[in-house]
Scaffold this motif. Structure first.
Motif, PDB file in Angstrom:
ATOM      1  N   ALA B 115       1.029  -1.323  -0.637  1.00  0.00           N
ATOM      2  CA  ALA B 115      -0.223  -0.498  -0.437  1.00  0.00           C
ATOM      3  C   ALA B 115       0.811   1.181  -0.230  1.00  0.00           C
ATOM      4  O   ALA B 115       0.585   1.739  -0.421  1.00  0.00           O
ATOM      5  CB  ALA B 115      -1.304   0.166   1.231  1.00  0.00           C
ATOM      6  N   GLY B 117       3.526   1.458  -1.504  1.00  0.00           N
ATOM      7  CA  GLY B 117       4.163   1.650  -2.710  1.00  0.00           C
ATOM      8  C   GLY B 117       3.947   2.427  -3.597  1.00  0.00           C
ATOM      9  O   GLY B 117       3.593   2.284  -5.180  1.00  0.00           O
ATOM     10  N   LYS B 118       2.109   2.583  -3.461  1.00  0.00           N
ATOM     11  CA  LYS B 118       0.441   2.622  -4.374  1.00  0.00           C
ATOM     12  C   LYS B 118       0.820   3.761  -5.673  1.00  0.00           C
ATOM     13  O   LYS B 118       0.780   3.772  -6.641  1.00  0.00           O
ATOM     14  CB  LYS B 118      -0.123   3.012  -4.070  1.00  0.00           C
ATOM     15  CG  LYS B 118      -1.233   1.742  -3.329  1.00  0.00           C
ATOM     16  CD  LYS B 118      -3.066   1.921  -3.691  1.00  0.00           C
ATOM     17  CE  LYS B 118      -3.359   0.868  -3.652  1.00  0.00           C
ATOM     18  NZ  LYS B 118      -4.207   0.405  -2.453  1.00  0.00           N
ATOM     19  N   PRO B 119       1.718   4.776  -5.008  1.00  0.00           N
ATOM     20  CA  PRO B 119       2.186   5.492  -5.926  1.00  0.00           C
ATOM     21  C   PRO B 119       2.904   5.394  -7.115  1.00  0.00           C
ATOM     22  O   PRO B 119       2.622   6.138  -8.358  1.00  0.00           O
ATOM     23  CB  PRO B 119       2.895   6.937  -5.103  1.00  0.00           C
ATOM     24  CG  PRO B 119       2.535   6.777  -3.779  1.00  0.00           C
ATOM     25  CD  PRO B 119       2.017   5.535  -3.806  1.00  0.00           C
TER      26      PRO B 119
END
Lengths: 259, 223
Positions: B115, B117-119
């Motif tokens: 979550a 690392g979503k960007p």
């Protein structure tokens, strides 16, 4: 195959529905062709359907639903326990797969037996996990539902598309928006996360969580016991109204609690 | 920023592409268990990695590959017109220079798969959409996991089913998957709304400036 022609027609029509009632009217005959006479999609936007029974849609067996609610069967329904699939990966599963689980309680088995008595001999559950903080689910049953990969795929298609459309309709209706408008991501009556109640210590835990550390590592860094960190995580999840730590990170980012 | 590697600038990224093929092998064969992709040289390079394939790579400041994806036109062999052709039961994949297929999405750094690392995930997808819009690609199709398709329902996308969810793999030691073929329609509104939904304010593509400074990233204002 004739079934695929019907699915193609459904896919064309579902994007044209203007209300939940029209959506329900569209799916009912298609579901009936595959032996489904009870269909309910619940927990849209992560809302429990009870106690206010919103928002959800379906074409259900009223007698069964009434019995289900009046007798409180939802408390012991094994279907809701496995809302993200038996393998926890979002795959559909059949009610008979649940019955085969050894760890079912007597109360859970009783619910299954009562469904059978209501002529719902087999059912299919479709997890609809839209995000970490939004788990919807479609559960359907009938007397003559066949376990068949093509039928399963078709029912899964109907559920995914109907749920997608229901979300759009509910958002549009709740926000009084025109078709084509950019929709916000939540209903106005969605329970709002209590972000203002998240303490500074809890925000710090959230930051470490967002850096992909587990509770044990956070405990080490913050020189606290694991028990303390787990209690803080539980408090965070409760305040942000999510079920998982990943959901907490998502909500924290959305509300800019953390970068 | 995301680097776009095509046949025109591939010579500037030879080592990086080799690293990408090695990473893909580590991830798809080593971690996900797709043993049918295993190669003796430890590089996942298949019949869809051709001269016409375009790669999108997220590189860190040290030019380490963090994630990537590929795309190729549907006028040549694609997954949906060969190995997954049988799954397109509702509609065939369109064959046209303006319709492309995307595949082999991967994130190499474990951090970027969470979550947290979503960007990075958003940046990669947004870059692909920006590029597609810029060069006039009308749709991207491919075979995806059903769980990913469900999550896409939250996005302002016109993502069409070309088939129904079905199991795949599960033979000869390969893992069992559950996916379907889809087609994502691309237009300016889609890209704009995607960037709003993901709060991607800045442009995502890196511009290659040629031989003198092949890797310099530059920004530009989106029109």
């Amino acid at each position: 195959m004739d079934e695929f022609r019907k699915v193609r027609l459904f896919l064309e029509e579902v994007n044209k529905v203007e209300s939940i009632k029209s959506l329900e009217a569209l799916i009912a005959p298609l579901l009936a062709e595959f032996g489904i006479r009870h269909y309910i999609c619940t927990n849209i936007y992560g809302f429990s359907p009870l106690p206010d029974m919103k928002p959800f849609f379906g074409t259900w067996d009223s007698g069964w639903v009434q019995h289900y609610i009046q007798c409180g069967l939802f408390r012991d329904d094994a279907v809701t326990v496995y809302s993200n699939g038996l393998e926890n990966d979002g795959r559909p599963y059949y009610w008979s797969d649940i019955a085969a689980i050894k760890g079912l309680t007597e109360a859970q088995r009783k619910v299954m037996a009562e469904a059978w008595d209501a002529d719902l001999h087999e059912g299919l559950v479709i997890p609809l996990r839209v995000s970490d903080d939004e788990f919807a689910m479609a559960s359907m049953g009938g007397r003559d539902l066949k376990r068949d990969p093509i039928i399963q795929g078709i029912l899964h298609t109907v559920s995914i598309q109907a749920h997608r459309m229901a979300r759009i309709l509910l958002l549009r209706e709740a926000n009084s928006l025109e078709k084509g408008s950019f929709l916000p991501n939540r209903l106005p009556q969605s329970p709002k996360p209590k972000v203002e109640k998240v303490t500074e210590a809890e925000r710090e835990v959230l930051r470490w969580l967002a850096a992909d550390l587990g509770p044990g590592e956070i405990a080490t860094i913050r020189k606290r016991s694991l028990n303390t960190i787990n209690k803080q995580l539980s408090s965070i999840r409760s305040k942000l109204i999510v079920d998982t730590n990943a959901g907490a990170v998502t909500v924290a980012r959305n509300y800019r609690l953390i970068n | 920023m995301i680097h776009v590697i095509s046949k025109y600038n591939r010579h500037l990224y030879e080592n990086i592409l080799d690293e990408m093929f090695k990473l893909r092998h580590d991830i798809f064969v080593g971690e996900r268990g797709w043993i049918n992709l295993a190669k003796s040289d430890g590089r996942d390079r298949d019949q869809f990695d051709t001269e016409d394939t375009i790669y999108f790579l997220k590189l860190d400041p040290d030019m380490k590959v963090l994630g990537g994806m590929r795309m190729y036109p549907t006028t040549i062999d694609t997954q949906l017109n060969t190995i997954f052709k049988h799954t397109c039961v509702l509609q065939s994949q369109p064959v046209d220079p303006k319709h492309w297929e995307w595949s082999r999405y991967f994130i190499a750094e474990p951090r970027y798969r969470s979550a947290a690392g979503k960007p990075v995930h958003y940046e990669l997808y947004t870059a692909i959409l920006e590029y597609a819009l810029e060069v006039g690609i009308k749709s991207l199709s491919g075979f995806i996991e059903t769980s990913i398709f469900v999550q896409s329902g939250k996005m302002p996308w016109d993502m069409r089913q070309l088939g129904i969810p079905m199991e795949y793999g599960g033979k000869d030691g390969e893992p069992l998957g559950y996916g379907l073929p889809i087609q994502l329609m691309i237009d300016r509104d889609t890209v704009r709304k995607t960037k709003i939904a993901w709060r991607m304010v800045k442009p995502c593509l890196s511009l290659s400036l040629g031989e003198e400074s092949p890797y310099r990233e530059t920004g530009f204002r989106p029109r």
